[in-house]
Design an enzyme around this catalytic site. Structure first.
Site, PDB file in Angstrom:
ATOM      1  N   GLU A 103       0.941  -1.301   0.043  1.00 36.24           N
ATOM      2  CA  GLU A 103      -0.042   0.150  -0.172  1.00 36.24           C
ATOM      3  C   GLU A 103       0.919   1.266  -0.055  1.00 36.24           C
ATOM      4  OE1 GLU A 103      -1.682   2.915   0.173  1.00 36.24           O
ATOM      5  OE2 GLU A 103      -1.761   2.781   2.327  1.00 36.24           O
ATOM      6  N   CYS A 133      -2.452   8.864   2.947  1.00 29.89           N
ATOM      7  CA  CYS A 133      -2.159   8.394   1.627  1.00 29.89           C
ATOM      8  C   CYS A 133      -3.448   8.823   0.818  1.00 29.89           C
ATOM      9  CB  CYS A 133      -1.987   6.753   1.675  1.00 29.89           C
ATOM     10  SG  CYS A 133      -3.043   5.744   2.427  1.00 29.89           S
TER      11      CYS A 133
END
Length: 411
Positions: free
Chosen positions: A161, A195
């Protein structure tokens, strides 16, 4: 890490919610029964624990990322080694203490362990160790590429990720107030250190000037300060290095033709209370710039958002998809034709494709992750559990003969 108090509480709640979700998953991990082309045969799909999961978390969500991975991996039957971000070590230690208390009180022993330290000291050994069947890594694209190469070279499994260069597209028929609120939260929440934080705002040319003016007014009203104060919306950046990055990004963007609409500087320490004067405080910033400027193609983990214009949805989709990263995106529109074009095969290429809501954050029930340089991994809900398990296809012959597949006669 500087997160405001409500967001910190929300992150802890997310771990709790993930445990509830995973407990439910544990009762319904499926396996298929498939028809066989041979008489008196059946095909079964089996799922077994993968083995040992290594979890490397990032500083911005040291609790939630551990929760996404741990809760699902554990109900899949794995053991685990957690290596938290070294700058958020106390969170990782607190998580492991809770694990120890729960498992020991239930007579389960050492199912989970913590090995805390730097990437060079601990992370490298973890990703090289062939006993670690899956490495789940959250962090930068550059380090993620290294993790993938090392783990893949030993034929291990990696769940990545990585970076996000997320965009919100606002069409001319949008609910403007809803879009304004969503953009504000996505861009300045967690001081731009998610993110899924908004990096690129794409505005239809017919609403560009009005929308940007109203957004700038909202930016000016955002209270920056003590993250434990209930009135604060934006706390500090995590480190001094990020402050230096922020200053450098502003300089680069303006050097590439960008114009600072609001912000663009560190917070004057004289305006802060005495106990905050040495904090890593910067102003959330909007920069008007061409969508193809080199700086816009990069993810910078600071509260800087770039804004540009577009004429058609097709153009906006092309801009949205033009960057290497592919984590999250959102469209604001009331036109269902636009909505289904956006979420369809020729629409946004991100892993999270939202409509009339923020690109920042995600619900745990869906699989979380992105495409392209974001890494392709999926965590949390839906069928993300499959990444933590070993898959098998089992053929059972319950008859007295031995027919071969494809009708082969080997007599």
């Amino acid at each position: 890490m500087g997160k405001i108090y409500p967001e910190g509480v929300g992150e802890v709640q997310e771990f709790i919610d993930m445990c509830d979700l995973a407990a439910g998953m544990s009762r319904q991990i499926p396996g298929q029964i498939l028809p066989s082309e041979r008489t008196e045969h059946v095909l079964l799909e089996t799922w077994s624990p993968l083995g040992v999961t290594g979890i490397i978390t990032a500083f911005n969500f040291p609790n939630a990322v551990a929760g996404w991975n741990s809760s699902v991996s554990l109900v899949c039957g794995n053991t685990q080694i957690l290596k938290g971000a070294e700058s958020a070590s106390l969170t990782s230690i607190a998580i492991q203490k809770i694990f120890n208390d729960v498992f020991q009180s239930n007579g389960l022993g050492s199912i989970t362990s913590l090995c805390q330290g730097t990437g060079e000291e601990v992370g490298e050994r973890l990703i090289h160790d062939e006993r670690v069947d899956l490495v789940s890594f959250t962090g930068s694209t550059a380090v993620g590429r290294h993790v993938q190469e090392v783990v893949g070279n030993r034929f291990g499994r990696s769940l990545l990720e990585l970076g996000g260069n997320n965009a919100i597209v606002v069409m001319k028929d949008s609910d403007m107030e809803m879009a304004l609120r969503s953009v504000l939260f996505a861009a300045v929440g967690t001081c731009g250190q998610r993110c899924t934080s908004l990096r690129r705002l794409l505005l239809h040319s017919s609403i560009h000037d009005d929308f940007l003016e109203k957004l700038a007014e909202k930016y000016e009203k955002v209270r920056i300060g003590d993250p434990t104060d209930e009135a604060t919306l934006v706390g500090p950046l995590h480190t001094q290095a990020q402050v230096e990055q922020y200053v450098g990004v502003v300089e680069r963007a303006t050097g590439e033709g960008g114009k600072v609409v609001v912000g663009g500087d560190i917070v004057d320490p004289a305006t802060l209370p005495e106990h905050l004067k040495e904090g890593n405080y910067v102003m959330p910033t909007i920069i008007s710039i061409s969508h193809d400027a080199p700086i816009v193609q990069e993810e910078n983990f600071v509260p800087i958002m770039y804004v540009s214009k577009f004429e058609t949805l097709e153009e906006a989709i092309e801009i949205n998809n033009s960057v290497d990263q592919g984590l999250s995106s959102a469209l604001f529109s009331k036109d269902m034709r636009d909505v289904f074009k956006w979420i369809g095969p020729n629409g946004s290429d991100t892993g999270i494709v939202n409509v009339n809501t923020s690109c920042s954050g995600a619900e745990i029930g869906g699989a979380f992750g992105g495409n392209k340089h974001t890494g392709g991994g999926r965590e949390s809900g839906s069928d993300a559990w499959k990444q933590y398990m070993r898959r098998g296809t089992c053929t059972v012959n319950f008859g007295n003969d031995l027919p071969l597949a494809q009708g082969i006669d080997f007599s």
